[in-house]
Scaffold this motif. Structure first.
Motif, PDB file in Angstrom:
ATOM      1  N   ALA A   1      54.293  31.809  26.009  1.00 28.22           N
ATOM      2  CA  ALA A   1      54.072  30.435  27.066  1.00 28.22           C
ATOM      3  C   ALA A   1      54.266  29.763  25.736  1.00 28.22           C
ATOM      4  O   ALA A   1      55.215  28.054  26.280  1.00 28.22           O
ATOM      5  CB  ALA A   1      52.906  30.105  27.580  1.00 28.22           C
ATOM      6  N   VAL A   2      52.932  29.681  24.883  1.00 28.28           N
ATOM      7  CA  VAL A   2      53.465  28.613  24.376  1.00 28.28           C
ATOM      8  C   VAL A   2      54.754  27.799  23.055  1.00 28.28           C
ATOM      9  O   VAL A   2      55.607  27.332  22.775  1.00 28.28           O
ATOM     10  CB  VAL A   2      52.533  28.261  22.572  1.00 28.28           C
ATOM     11  N   TYR A   3      55.300  28.772  22.797  1.00 27.07           N
ATOM     12  CA  TYR A   3      57.123  29.058  22.580  1.00 27.07           C
ATOM     13  C   TYR A   3      57.953  28.236  23.210  1.00 27.07           C
ATOM     14  O   TYR A   3      58.824  27.490  23.346  1.00 27.07           O
ATOM     15  CB  TYR A   3      57.423  29.789  21.828  1.00 27.07           C
ATOM     16  N   ASN A   4      57.752  28.198  24.251  1.00 25.52           N
ATOM     17  CA  ASN A   4      58.948  27.884  25.782  1.00 25.52           C
ATOM     18  C   ASN A   4      58.521  26.694  26.221  1.00 25.52           C
ATOM     19  O   ASN A   4      59.489  26.184  26.015  1.00 25.52           O
ATOM     20  CB  ASN A   4      58.909  28.654  26.544  1.00 25.52           C
ATOM     21  N   ALA A   5      57.089  26.787  25.550  1.00 27.29           N
ATOM     22  CA  ALA A   5      56.904  25.453  26.114  1.00 27.29           C
ATOM     23  C   ALA A   5      56.584  23.873  25.375  1.00 27.29           C
ATOM     24  O   ALA A   5      57.533  23.123  25.753  1.00 27.29           O
ATOM     25  CB  ALA A   5      55.607  25.091  26.377  1.00 27.29           C
ATOM     26  N   SER A   6      56.914  25.119  23.845  1.00 24.24           N
ATOM     27  CA  SER A   6      57.174  23.932  23.050  1.00 24.24           C
ATOM     28  C   SER A   6      58.259  23.278  22.902  1.00 24.24           C
ATOM     29  O   SER A   6      58.964  22.148  22.118  1.00 24.24           O
ATOM     30  CB  SER A   6      56.076  23.971  21.511  1.00 24.24           C
ATOM     31  N   LYS A   7      59.275  24.223  22.670  1.00 20.26           N
ATOM     32  CA  LYS A   7      60.886  24.446  22.615  1.00 20.26           C
ATOM     33  C   LYS A   7      61.246  23.442  24.005  1.00 20.26           C
ATOM     34  O   LYS A   7      62.601  22.732  23.459  1.00 20.26           O
ATOM     35  CB  LYS A   7      61.953  25.128  22.957  1.00 20.26           C
ATOM     36  N   ALA A   8      60.853  23.475  24.868  1.00 19.82           N
ATOM     37  CA  ALA A   8      61.244  22.371  26.474  1.00 19.82           C
ATOM     38  C   ALA A   8      61.059  21.023  25.843  1.00 19.82           C
ATOM     39  O   ALA A   8      61.643  20.015  25.928  1.00 19.82           O
ATOM     40  CB  ALA A   8      60.720  22.936  27.217  1.00 19.82           C
TER      41      ALA A   8
END
Length: 281
Positions: free
Chosen positions: A171-178
């Protein structure tokens, strides 16, 4: 003004892809996608600085690419999580090379952690590189770009910026890349008078980050990709068809040099997806 019609608009198309005379800086340039970005920029004629933090072989890599391409390629140690540290490195590059035309905010990390198990430290560790690191890199570059009246920022985001990958929990990777991709769009509007800003969102790329995963997981990922393969990092370094912004790696289309060059002078605020069709279904 970066979006003004260039004098080279009628030049033969391959000449517009040349980066000769330009200086490019790539954060996280000592491995994976970053290494291929560095190589591609140098092959296109640019002098290139790369930043690294833990890879002790980065200076050797820079020297090797310099010998292979005949361009100046130099490694600088910098921590993108530290605002003053990355700003100092970017300023040194601009001073040592005499100019700074393109900055690629590429450094990134990924961890697979259940959202119920994050601690303040593990959450911040991912965001400090993938989001804060992009901001501090952009800020330092933007000050130089504004002062000289031109510049070009390219952000390495991820296909995870537009979808949720499975089966892994990140989740943190997806959110940070978004967040990084949307930051790029915001900066493209704010900096329209002095810089272009675009993002590149790769899908599954054959780096150590991918090959370190269990074979069963890798096979599931590949089954989800219409191209039925992952991309070689070298497929991201070069050029792409100017009329296509959803690119299929089965055709070996490539990107970073295109965005850095005069072939893309009307492109800003884009988040270009390179995923072998992964995000289409």
């Amino acid at each position: 003004m970066p979006l003004a019609k260039p004098a080279t608009v009628s030049s033969p198309v391959l000449e517009q892809f040349s980066l000769r005379g330009k200086t490019v800086l790539v954060t996280g340039g000592a491995g994976g996608i970053g290494q291929e970005i560095v190589r591609g920029m140098a092959e296109a004629g640019a002098d290139v600085a790369l930043t690294y933090l833990t890879n002790a072989h980065a200076p050797e890599l820079a020297e090797k690419i310099a010998q292979e391409t005949g361009r100046r390629v130099q490694a600088f140690k910098a921590d993108v999580r530290d605002r003053s540290d990355v700003a100092g490195a970017i300023d040194r590059v601009a001073n040592d090379f005499g100019r700074l035309d393109v900055v690629v905010a590429n450094a990134g990390v990924c961890a697979q952690v259940s959202s119920l198990d994050y601690t303040e430290e593990s959450w911040q560790w991912n965001n400090s590189v993938n989001y804060d690191g992009v901001m501090w890199t952009a800020q330092a570059a933007g000050k130089i770009f504004k002062g000289q009246g031109y510049g070009n920022l390219i952000i390495t985001a991820s296909v995870s910026s537009v979808l949720v990958n499975t089966p892994q929990h990140q989740a943190v990777y997806n959110a940070s890349k978004a967040a990084a991709a949307h930051l790029g769009k915001s900066l493209a509007v704010e900096w329209v008078d002095f810089a272009r800003v675009n993002s590149v969102s790769p899908g599954y790329i054959g780096t150590n980050m991918l090959w370190s995963q269990p074979e069963t997981v890798r096979n599931q990922w590949i089954s989800q990709i219409p191209a039925r393969r992952v991309a070689d990092p070298a497929e991201l370094k070069g050029v792409c068809p100017p009329n296509s912004f959803h690119l299929d790696l089965a055709d070996k289309t490539q990107l970073y040099v295109f965005l850095a060059s005069d072939a893309s002078t009307y492109v800003t605020g884009a988040n270009v997806i390179i995923d072998g069709g992964f995000s289409i279904p």
